[in-house]
Enzyme design. Structure first.
Site, PDB file in Angstrom:
ATOM      1  N   ASP A 291      23.105  -1.196  -9.596  1.00  0.00           N
ATOM      2  CA  ASP A 291      22.445  -0.965 -10.867  1.00  0.00           C
ATOM      3  C   ASP A 291      22.464   0.541 -11.127  1.00  0.00           C
ATOM      4  O   ASP A 291      22.648   1.344 -10.213  1.00  0.00           O
ATOM      5  CB  ASP A 291      21.010  -1.508 -10.835  1.00  0.00           C
ATOM      6  CG  ASP A 291      20.500  -1.871 -12.218  1.00  0.00           C
ATOM      7  OD1 ASP A 291      21.043  -1.352 -13.212  1.00  0.00           O
ATOM      8  OD2 ASP A 291      19.559  -2.672 -12.320  1.00  0.00           O
ATOM      9  N   TYR A 292      22.277   0.918 -12.374  1.00  0.00           N
ATOM     10  CA  TYR A 292      22.538   2.296 -12.788  1.00  0.00           C
ATOM     11  C   TYR A 292      21.418   3.253 -12.372  1.00  0.00           C
ATOM     12  O   TYR A 292      20.278   3.113 -12.813  1.00  0.00           O
ATOM     13  CB  TYR A 292      22.723   2.342 -14.297  1.00  0.00           C
ATOM     14  CG  TYR A 292      24.100   1.933 -14.759  1.00  0.00           C
ATOM     15  CD1 TYR A 292      24.807   0.925 -14.107  1.00  0.00           C
ATOM     16  CD2 TYR A 292      24.714   2.561 -15.828  1.00  0.00           C
ATOM     17  CE1 TYR A 292      26.073   0.555 -14.512  1.00  0.00           C
ATOM     18  CE2 TYR A 292      25.986   2.195 -16.245  1.00  0.00           C
ATOM     19  CZ  TYR A 292      26.656   1.189 -15.589  1.00  0.00           C
ATOM     20  OH  TYR A 292      27.920   0.825 -15.990  1.00  0.00           O
TER      21      TYR A 292
END
Length: 728
Positions: A291-292
């Site tokens: 995930d970012y």
């Protein structure tokens, strides 16, 4: 009518691709494979006749260590400075024929420029229609590729553990089987477009946290820091099935590991989740990306566990960080090859080396066809919760309608689901258009409750709209329509309008279940979820009976907030600062309400039609159940027969929920029509996760077989002995 069918015209012009081997997808313009030297080049690994595995091995042998490390992390958050389309970029290596990868949100459509804004996944789940999920995935991915991107960040299959969770609207509700069916179908549709589906968020990513400041996470139990403490059985039975099905049945190309920790280990560094289960047990052969920002917590443990790509930019997978670990003897080049090999093999599998880059071309998007899909989903996922006979409305019998509240806008979720729509029809405009010139439609936004009540009192029918906005980054502080201090007070508004006019309909645009203490004073109540860009027209068509409300609840509506499985324990939710204990175990959603004998406001699977249905003649055998559904009304309509199984407790201390969803169907029947339904049992229809044996096990005993219109509306029952047990 028989089984509900998706309109075939909706997929007109969409390019399909199996993407299961080395053959590349056709380009968006239908060009297909072009000469090798025009794309990948004349390198040995550019031969499309070879397997992805063989091509990957040849390419890795030709790469320098620096080149390999450079491909283990993204390079830009939004796309390059030249405006290339992406919500994340991984730059290729042209001299080796390695193309650049572009990434796109998301579950309701791409967030590059304007796009078709689809209904929320919570609404899609309420269609109980995997074919619509498949079609939705296909049209979203078609737009993703026509925005120039290769990977779409979706679907999200995180279980709705609590309806206050800020991103629950982005997933498929509270049941693992429904989530698996819908998520896998979405993936199959998306990957038919030659786009890699990126299923998320692996796993136990069930809260954003409380007391947050957007876009940051909640300060208590926040997604970046929380440790989800979940027993193995609950993981296997509740939180992992949708991911497992996506791998085994959907052939998903990539998996996003979550921000949170699971039982102490960061999800992106968990050998149990990534090595043992995802790749070892399920046979996943795609790539894992983070995930970012901040999902990855370390370098060496993540490399060893199986995280292949850090997004959106190199931090812990930077050249300096990885070379330091190599210098310390913790990482070798063989491990780098393993991580990069997963990425390259997937790129070969999907044909990215062998086809022209996807181009940004909005003109290639069939906006009308995609809008039809969005509208059909909105109609089929809109849930009629209650109705005293006022609905459907008949324009010829109505002189005036008072439309009140949040009807002048379509509500949608924030964060990665914040799509700028090509077009949008709000409910007010939809009602005005459908009502026609013969009906006077008055509107007030509800900010003045006295004025709203006065307007309602003068109208033949009042329709009051309420909006609840959710977004990633923070959970809701309560389940009421309006929490403390919210203005206007939408709960009070509904009370006032209903008191002024007994012919009042309430329409809820909320991403998750809410409290409905005023429902007994309404003539009808509709859950419209987040209905997408065509939501206004869809809601109007349901109100006026142009289409039967097709939705059935994918999540339980509680009577009180105290009834939630996570209520009453800060340790359970939102957790003690960084530790959330999943004390309810497998008793999530309707399982909890059934086990605790709590009456919900509206049960899982509930939804009314404008006609009535009888379920008849149940037959149970070792392979499944058969029965007949009869439309006993005078209108065409839809129904969703649901198969539940009640399992015997296998041993003291091992609690089985009274009922578990094990299958469903969706039917559209004409007045008086009958349909024979067959719902087969699956391999795990009678199995539970036996933690002691570390395996799925069927306990000997007598199993309750129940068929109904919801988890609390059981119409037919039978029994079946399994595993050497007996039914007395």
């Amino acid at each position: 009518m028989g089984r509900l069918k998706v309109a075939p015209a909706a997929l007109a012009g969409i390019v399909l691709c199996a993407c299961g081997g080395s053959e590349p997808a056709a380009s968006a313009g239908g060009a297909g494979i072009v000469a090798r030297d025009a794309l990948c080049g004349d390198h040995a690994w550019c031969d499309p006749g070879m397997t992805p595995e063989a091509r990957t091995a040849l390419l890795l042998d030709a790469m320098t260590l620096g080149q390999k490390i450079s491909l283990l992390a993204g390079d830009d958050v939004f796309g390059s400075v030249t405006g290339e389309p992406a919500n994340g970029t991984s730059e290729g290596i042209p001299e080796l024929g390695i193309p650049t990868l572009y990434f796109s949100d998301g579950p309701v459509g791409p967030r590059k420029g304007r796009a078709t804004a689809h209904p929320s996944p919570a609404l899609l789940a309420s269609t109980f229609d995997p074919e619509l999920a498949r079609e939705t995935g296909a049209v979203i991915a078609n737009e993703v590729r026509n925005k120039g991107a290769h990977v779409v960040h979706g679907p999200a299959v995180d279980i709705m553990r609590t309806p206050v969770a800020g991103r629950s609207f982005e997933s498929y509700g509270e049941d693992p089987l429904l989530s698996a069916r819908m998520g896998t179908a979405w993936i199959q549709g998306a990957q038919s477009q030659g786009v890699v589906a990126n299923i998320k968020h692996y796993t136990a990513n069930n809260q954003e946290g409380q007391f947050g400041i957007l876009p940051l996470t909640g300060l208590v139990g926040g997604r970046f820091i929380v440790n989800a403490v979940v027993d193995e059985r609950s993981l296997r039975e509740i939180y992992l099935p949708a991911f497992e099905d996506a791998v085994r049945e959907g052939g998903v190309g990539s998996v996003m590991c979550a921000y949170n920790r699971v039982n102490g280990a960061a999800a992106c560094s968990s050998e149990s989740l990534l090595t043992d289960i995802l790749r070892g047990e399920w046979g996943f052969d795609g790539f894992v990306l983070t995930d970012y920002f901040f999902a990855q917590k370390n370098t060496t443990p993540a490399l060893r566990a199986g995280t292949d790509l850090e997004m959106p930019v190199p931090i812990l997978y930077s050249a300096a960080a990885i070379r330091l670990q190599m210098a310390l003897g913790r990482v070798d080049e063989a491990l780098i090859d393993e991580r990069l090999g997963n990425i390259l093999r997937t790129m070969f599998r999907f044909g990215f080396f062998d086809q022209p880059p996807f181009e940004e071309n909005d003109a290639a998007i069939d906006q009308e066809a995609h809008a039809r899909v969005a509208r059909e989903v909105a109609e089929q996922g809109t849930v009629l919760l209650q109705n005293d006979g006022l609905l459907p409305l008949r324009a010829e019998d109505i002189g005036s309608i008072a439309v009140i509240g949040a009807a002048d806008r379509i509500v949608s979720g924030g964060g990665s689901s914040a799509v700028a729509p090509f077009r949008q029809t709000n409910p007010l405009d939809g009602i005005r258009e459908r009502a026609g010139d013969g009906v006077t439609v008055h509107f007030t936004d509800g900010s003045d409750a006295d004025a709203a009540a006065a307007l309602a009192a003068e109208a033949d029918v009042a329709i009051v709209f309420a909006a609840v906005e959710l977004s990633e980054g923070v959970d809701r502080p309560c389940l009421a329509l309006s929490c403390r201090g919210d203005r206007p007070d939408q709960d009070a508004l509904i009370e006032r309008v209903a008191a002024a006019n007994p012919r009042t309909v309430a329409v809820l645009q909320s991403g998750t279940p809410v409290l409905t203490p005023w429902r007994d004073r309404l003539a009808a109540l509709i859950q419209a979820w987040y209905p997408g860009q065509e939501g206004g027209a869809a809601i109007a068509r349901v109100l006026f009976g142009d289409v039967d409300p097709g939705g059935r609840l994918a999540a339980t509506f509680p009577e009180r907030e105290a009834d939630l499985p996570t209520a009453g324990s800060v340790a359970a939710y939102p957790g003690l600062l960084i530790r959330a204990e999943y004390r309810e175990g497998v008793l999530i959603g309707y399982r909890w309400y059934d086990e605790k004998a709590i009456v919900p406001a509206f049960a899982f699977g509930h939804g009314l039609s404008y006609t009535t249905f009888a379920y008849e003649d149940l037959a149970v055998d070792a392979d499944g159940v058969s029965f007949t559904v009869h439309n006993t009304g005078d209108r065409a309509g839809t129904t969703v027969p649901q198969l539940y199984v009640g399992m015997p407790d296998p041993a003291p201390g091992i609690v089985q929920p009274p009922l578990q969803l094990k299958g469903f169907d969706k039917l559209a029947l004409a007045p008086g029509e009958r349909a024979d339904v067959r719902i087969p049992f699956e391999a795990r229809s009678f199995a539970y996760w036996n933690a002691a044996a570390d395996a799925w096990t069927t306990a000997p005993g007598c199993y309750r077989i129940a068929v109904g219109a919801s988890s609390r509306d059981i119409r037919l029952e039978g029994r079946l002995a399994r595993a050497g047990g007996a039914c007395e």
